[in-house]
Design a protein around this motif. Structure first.
Motif, PDB file in Angstrom:
ATOM      1  N   ASP A 363     -88.236 -50.865 161.195  1.00  0.00           N
ATOM      2  CA  ASP A 363     -87.381 -50.822 162.380  1.00  0.00           C
ATOM      3  C   ASP A 363     -87.623 -51.991 163.328  1.00  0.00           C
ATOM      4  N   ARG A 364     -88.546 -52.870 162.960  1.00  0.00           N
ATOM      5  CA  ARG A 364     -88.878 -53.988 163.846  1.00  0.00           C
ATOM      6  C   ARG A 364     -88.551 -55.349 163.229  1.00  0.00           C
ATOM      7  N   VAL A 365     -87.855 -55.329 162.106  1.00  0.00           N
ATOM      8  CA  VAL A 365     -87.441 -56.565 161.431  1.00  0.00           C
ATOM      9  C   VAL A 365     -85.935 -56.540 161.268  1.00  0.00           C
ATOM     10  N   ALA A 366     -85.279 -57.600 161.702  1.00  0.00           N
ATOM     11  CA  ALA A 366     -83.823 -57.698 161.587  1.00  0.00           C
ATOM     12  C   ALA A 366     -83.465 -59.083 161.065  1.00  0.00           C
ATOM     13  N   VAL A 367     -82.657 -59.115 160.011  1.00  0.00           N
ATOM     14  CA  VAL A 367     -82.282 -60.370 159.363  1.00  0.00           C
ATOM     15  C   VAL A 367     -80.763 -60.471 159.368  1.00  0.00           C
ATOM     16  N   TYR A 368     -80.267 -61.647 159.776  1.00  0.00           N
ATOM     17  CA  TYR A 368     -78.831 -61.834 159.947  1.00  0.00           C
ATOM     18  C   TYR A 368     -78.360 -63.111 159.270  1.00  0.00           C
ATOM     19  N   ARG A 495     -73.829 -61.277 161.160  1.00  0.00           N
ATOM     20  CA  ARG A 495     -73.694 -60.004 160.457  1.00  0.00           C
ATOM     21  C   ARG A 495     -75.040 -59.668 159.819  1.00  0.00           C
ATOM     22  N   PRO A 496     -75.351 -58.394 159.675  1.00  0.00           N
ATOM     23  CA  PRO A 496     -76.616 -58.045 159.020  1.00  0.00           C
ATOM     24  C   PRO A 496     -76.678 -58.655 157.621  1.00  0.00           C
ATOM     25  N   TYR A 497     -77.825 -59.226 157.297  1.00  0.00           N
ATOM     26  CA  TYR A 497     -77.989 -59.801 155.967  1.00  0.00           C
ATOM     27  C   TYR A 497     -78.186 -58.684 154.957  1.00  0.00           C
ATOM     28  N   THR A 498     -77.430 -58.735 153.864  1.00  0.00           N
ATOM     29  CA  THR A 498     -77.529 -57.738 152.802  1.00  0.00           C
ATOM     30  C   THR A 498     -78.181 -58.370 151.587  1.00  0.00           C
ATOM     31  N   PRO A 499     -79.364 -57.921 151.201  1.00  0.00           N
ATOM     32  CA  PRO A 499     -80.015 -58.491 150.012  1.00  0.00           C
ATOM     33  C   PRO A 499     -79.151 -58.308 148.771  1.00  0.00           C
ATOM     34  N   GLU A 500     -79.147 -59.325 147.930  1.00  0.00           N
ATOM     35  CA  GLU A 500     -78.379 -59.281 146.691  1.00  0.00           C
ATOM     36  C   GLU A 500     -79.033 -58.298 145.724  1.00  0.00           C
ATOM     37  N   LYS A 501     -78.205 -57.407 145.160  1.00  0.00           N
ATOM     38  CA  LYS A 501     -78.724 -56.477 144.162  1.00  0.00           C
ATOM     39  C   LYS A 501     -78.820 -57.196 142.818  1.00  0.00           C
ATOM     40  N   LEU A 502     -79.995 -57.156 142.228  1.00  0.00           N
ATOM     41  CA  LEU A 502     -80.230 -57.850 140.964  1.00  0.00           C
ATOM     42  C   LEU A 502     -80.149 -56.868 139.798  1.00  0.00           C
TER      43      LEU A 502
END
Length: 533
Positions: A363-368, A495-502
């Motif tokens: 809850d303390r890390v945000a990636v955009y 926008r919130p960064y969405t990790p690529e699903k591998l």
């Protein structure tokens, strides 16, 4: 606050062979009394650089290094190209010397021919530009800096350090419509890929340190290349492979500002032809991060091209785990800049890094990831870190193992000796106080990403308020997209960064690609065994 609470001492740099620290009469591994200006966007940097180069006259000195240089890249409309501006300076009698990475083949999406042409055309005007391949196998010279000296008039001296190459795609601005002279990138970025980047301009004694970085590389007696085919080609084409002597180094400029500056570098350990100025390599960038992160208590603000590597992520994760009030904001590109097999390796590396962050502080890390007003993703090439509005670094290094150990890199860490009067006065609670330069840099970048007016920006001085504002803005823009762009577009570009699903077995084949080609380890064996920098 003693500066060595944050900055590395000469011993902590771990490289007694460099002249950078020994040239300071007080024994400090940094300089004070500097004036540092952040130059956000390539168009801002190019305009500033053009003004300074065109003011240089006979007997002045212009040194530059680059990872990629395109001779036809415009510094300004309609015809002020890198080629014409640097060549004109050499024609006026300015001592122009350049070190440009030799590069891998163009068909591997690198810049061998562009860098070769840049050197040839400047040399025809009287300058000297060397193609430098004194790197580890698969490595690069990734430093991007320019130094302009005016012997006898040191108050005019200036140095530029950061992540911006003198190449295609870099000349973008705050609107992020992209550089008309674009390099090829994946279709998601459009015909003119939007590009976000940062450089700094420095005046004061720190200019002498950057000058020294250039001289150490130039005076390295090792051959520019150990590849016999390349050497033969250079001889057949009468390419300059022997550096001429440099003019005597001028005295450092006098103090003129409130900024303490520490010059940080990466050089790999090379078992053969080691660097005389760094025989075991240098990892002061990595060591500086490790030291600064130990004092992080409130907010780490990052902008980075990659944000890979479990080794690097572990350093940030340790800080987050040790300090329950510490938050982290990261701005990264939403998509890689290249297609093909490397894309899977990149996504694998970043996913692993983010998993480490979120395992200790979900809850303390945000990636955009940013986009422009048309919804086109903006490629983030900046390399910036601000910790607790005190320590701020801008440079060429990315947050990965390659930049911390394998390629050559140059970065500039700044601590302003002027305290910031805006609340909170001491966000870390350690008595160090917020500093004007670091807070202004963070707020300058935040105001662009959140599209804030000047009277709205100071509210983000509070790290907790900033963390909430980023989340609220990005969530609103993402919801607008998810709802089919119905109604007015919300303010903000993140926008919130969405990790690529591998795919399930992707890690099996992508891990060796990532570990040995994309993010290799350039440390001596003894440090690898200890997992230390």
């Amino acid at each position: 606050m003693p500066l060595d609470d944050w900055f590395l001492t000469a011993d902590e740099r771990g490289n007694p062979s460099t002249r950078i620290d020994s040239r300071h009469p007080d024994g400090a591994a940094w300089t004070t009394g500097n004036e540092v200006r952040p130059l956000v966007h390539g168009s801002t940097y190019f305009a500033d650089l053009l003004t300074e180069i065109e003011a240089a006259q006979q007997g002045d000195i212009l040194f530059f290094t680059d990872w990629r240089g395109d001779p036809d890249e415009l510094l300004a409309e309609p015809d002020r190209t890198v080629r014409s501006v640097f060549s004109a300076a050499a024609g006026r009698g300015v001592v122009v010397k350049g070190l440009v990475w030799r590069s891998h083949l163009d068909k591997l999406q690198f810049s061998a021919e562009e860098n070769r042409h840049l050197g040839v055309e400047i040399e025809e005007a009287g300058g000297e530009v060397l193609l430098d391949m004194r790197v580890r196998t698969g490595g690069s010279h990734h430093q991007k800096f320019v130094v302009i000296r005016h012997p006898g008039h040191s108050d005019r001296d200036i140095a530029y350090v950061g992540g911006i190459d003198l190449g295609h795609s870099r000349r973008d601005d705050a609107d992020h419509r992209g550089d008309p002279q674009a390099q090829p990138m994946p279709d998601v970025y459009g015909d003119q890929p939007p590009w976000h980047d940062v450089q700094v301009a420095m005046r004061g004694p720190a200019v002498g340190d950057v000058d020294t970085v250039f001289r150490e590389r130039w005076e390295d007696p090792s051959p520019l290349s150990n590849n016999p085919m390349r050497v033969a080609r250079d001889l057949l084409t009468h390419r300059d492979i022997t550096p001429d002597p440099l003019p005597e180094q001028p005295d450092d400029p006098s103090p003129r500002g409130t900024h303490a500056v520490q010059i940080l570098r990466t050089y790999p350990h090379r078992r053969r032809n080691s660097y005389p100025f760094a025989p075991d390599g240098e990892r002061s960038i990595a060591r500086a991060y490790l030291k600064a992160l130990k004092r992080a208590r409130s907010l780490i603000y990052l902008e980075d091209q990659y944000l890979w590597s479990e080794d690097v992520a572990a350093c940030f994760a340790e800080a987050l785990n040790s300090n329950p009030d510490l938050h982290l904001i990261a701005v990264v590109p939403s998509f890689p800049d290249q297609g093909g097999l490397s894309t899977t390796g990149e996504n694998l590396g970043r996913n692993r890094a983010l998993e480490k962050f979120r395992a200790v502080a979900p809850d303390r890390v945000a990636v955009y990831g940013p986009e422009n007003r048309d919804g086109t993703p903006v490629y983030v090439h900046a390399k910036v870190c601000v910790i607790d509005d005190i320590w701020a670094v801008v440079g060429s290094d990315n947050l990965n193992r390659r930049s911390w150990t394998y390629d050559s890199e140059l970065s500039c860490a700044v601590i302003d000796e002027e305290r910031d009067p805006r609340e909170p006065l001491d966000p870390a609670g350690l008595g160090d106080g917020a500093r004007v330069y670091a807070r202004d840099l963070r707020l300058l970048l935040s105001s662009e990403h959140l599209e804030l007016q000047k009277d709205e920006v100071d509210a983000l001085s509070d790290p907790q308020a900033a963390f909430r504002a980023f989340k609220e803005s990005a969530d609103a823009l993402d919801a607008w997209h998810q709802n089919g762009k119905s109604g007015p577009r919300p303010k903000g570009r993140l926008r919130p960064y969405t990790p690529e699903k591998l795919k399930p077995l992707a890690g099996f084949w992508a891990d060796p690609l990532y570990q040995y080609l994309l993010d290799p380890d350039g440390r001596p064996r003894k440090l690898r065994r200890k997992d230390d920098f």
